[in-house]
Design a protein around this motif. Sequence first.
Motif, short mmCIF file in Angstrom:
data_model
loop_
_atom_site.label_atom_id
_atom_site.label_comp_id
_atom_site.label_asym_id
_atom_site.label_seq_id
_atom_site.Cartn_x
_atom_site.Cartn_y
_atom_site.Cartn_z
N TYR A 157 3.54 -16.60 -5.52
CA TYR A 157 2.85 -17.50 -4.70
C TYR A 157 1.43 -17.40 -5.01
CZ TYR A 157 7.26 -17.52 -2.46
OH TYR A 157 8.82 -17.54 -2.14
N PRO A 158 0.91 -18.63 -4.76
CA PRO A 158 -0.48 -18.70 -5.06
C PRO A 158 -1.47 -17.99 -4.45
CG PRO A 158 0.23 -20.64 -3.79
CD PRO A 158 1.42 -19.90 -3.97
N GLY A 159 -2.69 -17.31 -5.14
CA GLY A 159 -3.61 -16.60 -4.61
C GLY A 159 -3.20 -15.24 -4.14
N VAL A 160 -2.30 -14.86 -4.65
CA VAL A 160 -1.70 -13.38 -4.41
C VAL A 160 -2.19 -12.66 -5.67
CG1 VAL A 160 0.30 -11.94 -4.06
CG2 VAL A 160 0.17 -14.17 -3.34
N ALA A 161 -2.87 -11.51 -5.37
CA ALA A 161 -3.37 -10.51 -6.27
C ALA A 161 -2.38 -9.41 -6.36
CB ALA A 161 -4.84 -10.00 -6.01
N ALA A 162 -1.68 -9.17 -7.28
CA ALA A 162 -0.64 -8.18 -7.34
C ALA A 162 -1.04 -6.99 -7.11
CB ALA A 162 -0.02 -8.16 -8.87
N ILE A 163 -2.25 -6.53 -7.61
CA ILE A 163 -2.97 -5.19 -7.18
C ILE A 163 -2.91 -4.91 -5.73
CG2 ILE A 163 -5.16 -5.79 -7.03
CD1 ILE A 163 -5.79 -3.05 -8.63
N SER A 164 -3.07 -5.80 -4.84
CA SER A 164 -3.14 -5.75 -3.35
C SER A 164 -1.85 -5.10 -2.65
CB SER A 164 -3.65 -7.15 -2.75
OG SER A 164 -4.91 -7.45 -3.33
N TYR A 165 -0.83 -5.46 -3.58
CA TYR A 165 0.61 -5.22 -2.85
C TYR A 165 1.36 -4.21 -3.58
CZ TYR A 165 -0.33 -9.82 -0.55
OH TYR A 165 -0.73 -10.75 0.26
N VAL A 166 0.68 -3.46 -4.45
CA VAL A 166 1.41 -2.25 -5.17
C VAL A 166 1.63 -1.04 -4.20
CG1 VAL A 166 0.80 -0.44 -6.60
CG2 VAL A 166 0.16 -2.60 -7.42
N LEU A 167 0.71 -0.82 -3.06
CA LEU A 167 0.87 0.29 -2.25
C LEU A 167 1.97 -0.04 -1.08
CD1 LEU A 167 -0.11 2.84 -0.85
CD2 LEU A 167 -1.82 1.69 0.39
N PRO A 168 1.95 -1.18 -0.60
CA PRO A 168 2.94 -1.77 0.38
C PRO A 168 4.47 -1.61 -0.32
CG PRO A 168 1.62 -3.42 0.28
CD PRO A 168 0.93 -2.27 -0.51
N THR A 169 4.49 -2.39 -1.39
CA THR A 169 5.77 -2.64 -2.12
C THR A 169 6.50 -1.15 -2.57
OG1 THR A 169 4.78 -3.25 -4.09
CG2 THR A 169 5.39 -4.95 -2.57
N PHE A 170 5.49 -0.49 -3.12
CA PHE A 170 6.19 0.63 -3.70
C PHE A 170 6.58 1.68 -2.74
CE2 PHE A 170 4.88 -1.01 -7.85
CZ PHE A 170 5.74 -0.54 -8.64
N THR A 171 5.81 1.89 -1.54
CA THR A 171 5.88 2.39 -0.40
C THR A 171 7.48 2.30 0.17
OG1 THR A 171 3.57 2.77 0.10
CG2 THR A 171 5.24 3.33 1.98
N VAL A 172 7.60 0.82 0.14
CA VAL A 172 8.97 0.50 0.80
C VAL A 172 10.03 0.84 -0.15
CG1 VAL A 172 10.25 -1.64 1.05
CG2 VAL A 172 7.92 -1.80 1.96
N ALA A 173 9.77 0.71 -1.59
CA ALA A 173 10.75 1.06 -2.40
C ALA A 173 11.00 2.51 -2.57
CB ALA A 173 10.33 0.53 -4.06
N TYR A 174 10.16 3.35 -2.45
CA TYR A 174 10.48 4.80 -2.53
C TYR A 174 11.11 5.25 -1.05
CZ TYR A 174 8.45 6.12 -6.79
OH TYR A 174 8.30 6.52 -8.26
#
Length: 371
Positions: free
Chosen positions: A21-38
């Motif tokens: 999706y537009p305007g999404v900086a991937a680096i901003s979502y590394v912490l929450p997404t990998f926290t959920v994954a782990y």
Amino acid sequence: MIATIFAVLLGYYLVRRLTRYPGVAAISYVLPTFTVAYGVALIVILFFRIDYSRFFLLISFLNAQIWFHFVFMIGTRVVKPSFAVVPSAKTHQLSNIPFVRWNWLKTPALDGGMPNGLVADLRADLSDEWEAFIAETAIQGVPVYHYKQIGETLTGKVEIEHLSENTLGSLLPSFVYLRLKQSLDIALAILALPFLLPLFAVVAIAIRRDSQGPVFFRQERMGYQGRIFRVWKFRTMECEPSTSERSTFITEDDDPRITRVGRFLRRTRIDELPQIFNILRGEMSWIGPRPEAAPLSVWYETELPFYRYRHIVRPGITGWAQVNQGHVAQVSDVRGKLHYDFYYIKNFSVWLDILIALRTITIVVTGFGAR
């Protein structure tokens, strides 16, 4: 080892899905997404009572954070999308979109290497040379986009000219997800209510001590399928005599009617939380286009084409327009908000809802768009 590999792959998959999706900086979502994954990996391990090393799992999580933050940081600074553009009156408006390398072609030939895509007004009356060039470019494996399509992808808006299948799909969002989302909304509201009730009591006391008037503010708003319903919010303004004047429904910047407690409630969006009761009644969703006051909605419908189409999904406490634009009320600004609402409806999915939820957390912390 298997659990950490699963967590890394799941985290990467989640980041890539959200960054569509537009305007999404991937680096901003590394912490929450990998926290959920782990977290998912850990739940599976604990559920099946599998022996594991907490030290190994923690080191793996930290390494994943460091590595993917580094990768996406480099990608953001070095890699910039590049698009070759077939010149025309309508494609020229794309030049206003930043963070993209636009290569404006003068002749039917690619120069400067292979771009991420070729952009053209596919409805324009192009010459035979340009049409042959577009076809050959597609054969060579370069994606060809209609200028509106690429504009929506980069801005998160659907420009409104006329309703048609080409701009809004079948005009109906996914019926399956629409029903599933309502069930999830109600389930989440039931789970959240016991935790919110003590907060509601504290806020109610603060409002009564700060100013005279009722704790709750109730207002008729336009909702799902154009039905009028009564929305609940914490009162954030001084009480005024009832009036049908349109201006009373519009909140300006630094509005003098806002109370001291009300300003804090608006900044943190706590004033919106009583709408959990509207969710339980099936009138609202956690995420969707914001419901407007009934008089304003009627006004907008007379000024803006297809405004009523936004009622095809349930209104939400937060939404795509709110996390991108903030609060607006004037017709000139509402048109921009409507473009965001149409983008949400066109891309109606669990992934876009997850992205909005994550952005809303940031909004609550920063107070973006509050009035």
